[in-house]
Design a protein around this motif. Structure first.
Motif, PDB file in Angstrom:
ATOM      1  N   GLU A   1      19.593   6.299 -16.507  1.00 56.08           N
ATOM      2  CA  GLU A   1      18.817   6.083 -17.559  1.00 56.08           C
ATOM      3  C   GLU A   1      18.071   4.790 -17.669  1.00 56.08           C
ATOM      4  OE1 GLU A   1      16.401   5.613 -20.835  1.00 56.08           O
ATOM      5  OE2 GLU A   1      17.050   7.195 -19.531  1.00 56.08           O
ATOM      6  N   LYS A   2      19.849   3.960 -17.284  1.00 52.49           N
ATOM      7  CA  LYS A   2      19.141   2.034 -16.945  1.00 52.49           C
ATOM      8  C   LYS A   2      18.760   1.441 -15.385  1.00 52.49           C
ATOM      9  CE  LYS A   2      23.753   0.176 -18.414  1.00 52.49           C
ATOM     10  NZ  LYS A   2      24.896  -0.529 -18.413  1.00 52.49           N
ATOM     11  N   ILE A   3      18.652   2.542 -14.500  1.00 50.27           N
ATOM     12  CA  ILE A   3      17.752   2.435 -13.567  1.00 50.27           C
ATOM     13  C   ILE A   3      16.153   2.370 -13.895  1.00 50.27           C
ATOM     14  CG2 ILE A   3      16.626   3.943 -11.604  1.00 50.27           C
ATOM     15  CD1 ILE A   3      19.783   3.596 -10.658  1.00 50.27           C
ATOM     16  N   ARG A   4      16.331   3.953 -14.973  1.00 47.28           N
ATOM     17  CA  ARG A   4      14.364   4.035 -15.064  1.00 47.28           C
ATOM     18  C   ARG A   4      14.120   3.229 -16.090  1.00 47.28           C
ATOM     19  NH1 ARG A   4      11.723   5.938 -18.887  1.00 47.28           N
ATOM     20  NH2 ARG A   4      12.984   5.642 -21.209  1.00 47.28           N
ATOM     21  N   ARG A   5      14.828   2.483 -16.877  1.00 42.52           N
ATOM     22  CA  ARG A   5      14.555   1.335 -17.567  1.00 42.52           C
ATOM     23  C   ARG A   5      13.992   0.966 -17.287  1.00 42.52           C
ATOM     24  NH1 ARG A   5      18.632   2.922 -22.028  1.00 42.52           N
ATOM     25  NH2 ARG A   5      20.071   1.193 -20.849  1.00 42.52           N
ATOM     26  N   GLY A   6      14.857   0.215 -15.607  1.00 43.06           N
ATOM     27  CA  GLY A   6      14.847  -1.436 -14.866  1.00 43.06           C
ATOM     28  C   GLY A   6      15.190  -1.836 -15.188  1.00 43.06           C
ATOM     29  N   GLU A   7      16.533  -2.449 -15.365  1.00 45.24           N
ATOM     30  CA  GLU A   7      18.071  -2.436 -15.242  1.00 45.24           C
ATOM     31  C   GLU A   7      18.899  -2.614 -14.239  1.00 45.24           C
ATOM     32  OE1 GLU A   7      20.014  -1.294 -18.911  1.00 45.24           O
ATOM     33  OE2 GLU A   7      17.986  -1.948 -20.099  1.00 45.24           O
ATOM     34  N   ALA A   8      19.409  -3.328 -14.077  1.00 48.47           N
ATOM     35  CA  ALA A   8      20.207  -3.575 -12.891  1.00 48.47           C
ATOM     36  C   ALA A   8      21.238  -2.689 -13.163  1.00 48.47           C
ATOM     37  CB  ALA A   8      21.106  -4.693 -12.797  1.00 48.47           C
ATOM     38  N   VAL A   9      22.671  -1.548 -12.088  1.00 45.96           N
ATOM     39  CA  VAL A   9      23.451  -0.698 -12.207  1.00 45.96           C
ATOM     40  C   VAL A   9      24.401  -0.866 -11.980  1.00 45.96           C
ATOM     41  CG1 VAL A   9      24.273   1.640 -12.123  1.00 45.96           C
ATOM     42  CG2 VAL A   9      21.955   1.023 -13.368  1.00 45.96           C
TER      43      VAL A   9
ATOM     44  N   GLY B   1       0.680  -1.357   0.279  1.00 47.94           N
ATOM     45  CA  GLY B   1       0.332  -0.262   0.438  1.00 47.94           C
ATOM     46  C   GLY B   1       0.892   1.306   0.437  1.00 47.94           C
ATOM     47  N   GLY B   2       2.056   1.583   0.530  1.00 46.97           N
ATOM     48  CA  GLY B   2       2.965   2.305   0.229  1.00 46.97           C
ATOM     49  C   GLY B   2       3.280   2.643  -1.360  1.00 46.97           C
ATOM     50  N   ALA B   3       4.175   3.885  -1.471  1.00 48.00           N
ATOM     51  CA  ALA B   3       4.180   4.010  -2.809  1.00 48.00           C
ATOM     52  C   ALA B   3       5.644   5.204  -2.377  1.00 48.00           C
ATOM     53  CB  ALA B   3       3.510   4.468  -3.839  1.00 48.00           C
ATOM     54  N   ASP B   4       6.324   5.406  -3.629  1.00 46.65           N
ATOM     55  CA  ASP B   4       7.906   6.122  -4.275  1.00 46.65           C
ATOM     56  C   ASP B   4       7.280   7.262  -4.696  1.00 46.65           C
ATOM     57  OD1 ASP B   4      10.113   7.567  -3.469  1.00 46.65           O
ATOM     58  OD2 ASP B   4      10.836   5.517  -4.671  1.00 46.65           O
ATOM     59  N   TYR B   5       6.623   8.376  -4.860  1.00 45.28           N
ATOM     60  CA  TYR B   5       7.050   9.542  -5.502  1.00 45.28           C
ATOM     61  C   TYR B   5       7.517  10.488  -5.958  1.00 45.28           C
ATOM     62  CZ  TYR B   5       2.213   8.405  -3.421  1.00 45.28           C
ATOM     63  OH  TYR B   5       1.709   7.760  -2.363  1.00 45.28           O
ATOM     64  N   GLN B   6       8.164  10.282  -6.280  1.00 39.09           N
ATOM     65  CA  GLN B   6       9.498  10.332  -7.642  1.00 39.09           C
ATOM     66  C   GLN B   6       9.515  11.512  -8.469  1.00 39.09           C
ATOM     67  OE1 GLN B   6      11.227   7.494  -9.163  1.00 39.09           O
ATOM     68  NE2 GLN B   6      12.116   6.691  -7.167  1.00 39.09           N
ATOM     69  N   VAL B   7      10.580  12.246  -8.284  1.00 42.40           N
ATOM     70  CA  VAL B   7       9.848  13.279  -9.330  1.00 42.40           C
ATOM     71  C   VAL B   7      11.724  13.106  -9.762  1.00 42.40           C
ATOM     72  CG1 VAL B   7      10.719  16.263 -10.147  1.00 42.40           C
ATOM     73  CG2 VAL B   7       9.042  15.550  -8.652  1.00 42.40           C
ATOM     74  N   ILE B   8      12.158  13.127 -11.096  1.00 42.47           N
ATOM     75  CA  ILE B   8      13.261  13.572 -12.145  1.00 42.47           C
ATOM     76  C   ILE B   8      13.490  14.393 -12.730  1.00 42.47           C
ATOM     77  CG2 ILE B   8      14.577  11.771 -13.699  1.00 42.47           C
ATOM     78  CD1 ILE B   8      12.507   9.588 -13.453  1.00 42.47           C
ATOM     79  N   ARG B   9      14.740  15.289 -11.904  1.00 37.86           N
ATOM     80  CA  ARG B   9      15.174  16.799 -12.132  1.00 37.86           C
ATOM     81  C   ARG B   9      15.676  15.968 -14.622  1.00 37.86           C
ATOM     82  NH1 ARG B   9      11.914  19.159 -10.708  1.00 37.86           N
ATOM     83  NH2 ARG B   9      12.187  19.752  -7.608  1.00 37.86           N
ATOM     84  N   PRO B  10      15.636  17.803 -15.133  1.00 34.28           N
ATOM     85  CA  PRO B  10      16.284  17.242 -16.223  1.00 34.28           C
ATOM     86  C   PRO B  10      17.792  17.124 -16.288  1.00 34.28           C
ATOM     87  CG  PRO B  10      14.998  19.376 -16.118  1.00 34.28           C
ATOM     88  CD  PRO B  10      14.537  18.785 -15.158  1.00 34.28           C
ATOM     89  N   ASN B  11      18.268  16.829 -15.068  1.00 34.59           N
ATOM     90  CA  ASN B  11      19.968  16.703 -15.089  1.00 34.59           C
ATOM     91  C   ASN B  11      19.623  14.987 -14.432  1.00 34.59           C
ATOM     92  OD1 ASN B  11      19.444  16.973 -12.155  1.00 34.59           O
ATOM     93  ND2 ASN B  11      21.287  18.550 -11.780  1.00 34.59           N
ATOM     94  N   GLY B  12      18.673  14.547 -14.071  1.00 41.73           N
ATOM     95  CA  GLY B  12      18.873  12.787 -13.990  1.00 41.73           C
ATOM     96  C   GLY B  12      19.398  13.181 -12.345  1.00 41.73           C
ATOM     97  N   LEU B  13      18.628  13.960 -11.904  1.00 40.95           N
ATOM     98  CA  LEU B  13      18.647  13.922  -9.574  1.00 40.95           C
ATOM     99  C   LEU B  13      17.239  13.429 -10.322  1.00 40.95           C
ATOM    100  CD1 LEU B  13      20.105  14.621  -7.406  1.00 40.95           C
ATOM    101  CD2 LEU B  13      18.448  16.760  -7.423  1.00 40.95           C
TER     102      LEU B  13
END
Length: 157
Positions: free
Chosen positions: A102-110, A57-69
């Motif tokens: 970008e790999k993290i965003r796609r769900g890949e291992a880093v 029932g929880g969630a992580d509410y994320q904002v991805i800034r233009p520089n990737g932060l």
């Protein structure tokens, strides 16, 4: 003289997450909501041990800034083995090289060594045995895996 800064590992979390919900770019970043599905908490606590499970029932509410932060704001509940329920609000940031992000965003291992992932968890509980969690500061050191987040939580002494 000011007391030196010290910390101790209190517990580790393994947090199972679902597929991101993409809300899109809203002008100064892109909003994503990551469902928190389940997970485990375990560690030495303040000397007596602490173990439990993360409730759905929880969630992580994320904002991805233009520089990737990535700004992180996770909210979820843990039920400990003794029945205590602890609400966790975890604010943090994740940053690293553009290709790794970008790999993290796609769900890949880093490789975790490439990513700076730190957070400041806060706790709320009415259970008297765990109220000490509300009376100290904590820092989380995280790793994002394709299907979960791993977080080591340290109490600042």
């Amino acid at each position: 003289m000011v007391a030196p800064l010290a910390s101790r590992h209190v517990f580790s979390l393994s947090i199972s997450v679902g597929q991101p919900i993409e809300a899109g770019d809203f002008g100064y970043g892109a909003r994503r909501i990551i469902p928190i599905l389940a997970g485990e908490l375990s560690g030495p606590g303040a000397g007596g041990g602490i173990n439990g499970r993360i409730r759905n029932g929880g969630a992580d509410y994320q904002v991805i800034r233009p520089n990737g932060l990535t700004e992180l704001e996770a909210k979820y509940a843990v039920e400990l083995d003794d029945g205590a329920v602890i609400y966790i609000e975890n604010i943090g940031i994740r940053f690293g090289p553009a290709d790794a992000l970008e790999k993290i965003r796609r769900g890949e291992a880093v490789d975790p060594a490439l990513i700076y992932f730190r957070s400041m968890p806060r706790f709320e509980t009415g259970h008297p045995a765990w109220r000490w969690l509300m009376e100290a500061l904590f820092v989380g050191v995280g790793t994002r895996r394709p299907d979960r987040v791993e977080l080591d939580v340290h109490q600042i002494l």
